[in-house]
Write an enzyme that holds these catalytic residues in place. Structure first.
Site, PDB file in Angstrom:
ATOM      1  N   LEU A 136     -21.272  11.205   7.977  1.00 35.98           N
ATOM      2  CA  LEU A 136     -22.094  12.092   7.156  1.00 35.98           C
ATOM      3  C   LEU A 136     -21.331  13.320   6.668  1.00 35.98           C
ATOM      4  O   LEU A 136     -20.582  13.935   7.416  1.00 35.98           O
ATOM      5  CB  LEU A 136     -23.324  12.523   7.964  1.00 35.98           C
ATOM      6  CG  LEU A 136     -24.168  11.370   8.517  1.00 35.98           C
ATOM      7  CD1 LEU A 136     -25.351  11.914   9.320  1.00 35.98           C
ATOM      8  CD2 LEU A 136     -24.661  10.440   7.413  1.00 35.98           C
ATOM      9  N   HIS A 156     -24.819  13.879   2.256  1.00 36.30           N
ATOM     10  CA  HIS A 156     -25.882  13.279   3.075  1.00 36.30           C
ATOM     11  C   HIS A 156     -26.840  14.360   3.596  1.00 36.30           C
ATOM     12  O   HIS A 156     -28.051  14.155   3.647  1.00 36.30           O
ATOM     13  CB  HIS A 156     -25.291  12.550   4.287  1.00 36.30           C
ATOM     14  CG  HIS A 156     -24.428  11.384   3.949  1.00 36.30           C
ATOM     15  ND1 HIS A 156     -23.072  11.383   4.179  1.00 36.30           N
ATOM     16  CD2 HIS A 156     -24.712  10.182   3.415  1.00 36.30           C
ATOM     17  CE1 HIS A 156     -22.561  10.221   3.810  1.00 36.30           C
ATOM     18  NE2 HIS A 156     -23.533   9.467   3.338  1.00 36.30           N
ATOM     19  N   SER A 200     -17.670  12.083  -0.817  1.00 33.99           N
ATOM     20  CA  SER A 200     -17.765  10.662  -0.483  1.00 33.99           C
ATOM     21  C   SER A 200     -16.987  10.420   0.803  1.00 33.99           C
ATOM     22  O   SER A 200     -15.936  11.037   1.030  1.00 33.99           O
ATOM     23  CB  SER A 200     -17.148   9.823  -1.605  1.00 33.99           C
ATOM     24  OG  SER A 200     -16.903   8.509  -1.144  1.00 33.99           O
TER      25      SER A 200
END
Ligand code: PAF
Length: 288
Positions: A33, A37, A187
């Protein structure tokens, strides 16, 4: 925060909340995460009284030769972040919980059309793997609302179509992409970049920004704009595509399009980066 592995326990917990009249949000993730997120979790709290987060690296959505084995798995750190973000429940199933009959013969859902274009051309079967696991997670959690990042723009459209086509009672919320200070979309795969590649990576978003500016300025020579963008990205990045599409349908843009999305995927070393930018032009804009 409670962490559960099995579907029975998951259903039991969520059912208690539902019976108490609570509204349930699901944030599906593959873990590792990052701030993107966490933004989804924050948004989940705005849309529901309970936030369920799933972490499952879904083998069905990785093609042969892709990074399923090496995909970063950082459960302890993820759990600490979710605690801090006040997530209510972490669902962390094993492959055998998700695909008890094995994954080769599993029933799959396909979203035709949308799943075959853009990333679907370069990653055959990927979106069927995504749609299948998302449908399973929806059936397991039965959320009122589910949140997805706009970074995976095509995925978000496919999930919206899945929900509409199968009449699933789930509200889908898209959450804007969270970026590093230099524009790179967050990402998990960014960590595959070497330090030198990391310096080059913002070129992707910068190039999309230039294409967006050209659309705002009235250019409508889409193929040429796409080719120019590919040229700007190369050779530092190895683009799979840059494509100007209608934002809501992902159809190829035409002279009547007002809401655009410019999508790109490009390799940088071992990392395949994807990004997109949405552009809305006023009806007053005229093609040159
Ligand atoms: O976006 C992701 O992380 C995954 O594709 C998802 C939606 C969790 C399905 O595995």
């Amino acid at each position: 925060m409670l962490a559960v592995h099995g579907v029975t326990e998951l259903r039991d917990r969520v059912q208690r909340w539902r019976l108490a009249g609570e509204r349930i949000a699901l944030v599906p993730t593959m873990g590792n995460l990052h701030a993107g997120h966490m933004q989804l979790v924050e948004e989940a709290h705005r849309h529901a009284s309970r936030a369920v987060v799933s972490i499952f690296v879904n083998p069905l959505q990785f093609g042969p030769g892709e990074d399923y084995q090496s995909y970063p798995r950082t459960l302890d750190a993820d759990q600490a972040k979710l605690e801090a973000a006040r997530a209510d429940l972490l669902f962390v199933p094993g492959v055998e919980d998700m695909y008890p009959g094995g994954r080769d013969q599993v029933t799959r859902v396909d979203v035709p059309g949308l799943a075959a274009i853009l990333d679907g051309e370069f990653r055959p079967g990927h979106f069927s793997g995504v749609a299948t696991v998302v449908l399973k997670l929806f059936n397991m959690v039965q959320p009122d609302v589910a949140l997805f990042g706009e970074k995976d723009y095509q995925q978000l459209q496919i999930v919206r179509r899945l929900v509409a086509d199968l009449s699933l009672p789930v509200e889908i919320v898209g959450v804007p992409t969270v970026r590093e200070a230099d524009g790179l979309a967050m990402s998990s795969r960014n960590q595959y970049l070497t330090a030198a590649q990391r310096q080059q990576a913002p070129l992707l978003y910068r190039t999309l920004g230039e294409t967006a500016a050209a659309l705002h300025a009235g250019r409508r020579d889409f193929s040429r704009l796409e080719a120019e963008a590919v040229q700007k990205l190369s050779p530092q990045l190895r683009p799979d595509y840059v494509s100007i599409r209608a934002a809501h349908t992902l159809a190829i843009a035409d002279a009547d399009t007002r809401d655009f999305v410019v999508l790109a995927a490009a390799w940088l070393g071992k990392a395949r980066l994807i990004d997109n930018i949405q552009v809305t032009v006023g009806a007053a804009s005229r093609p040159r």
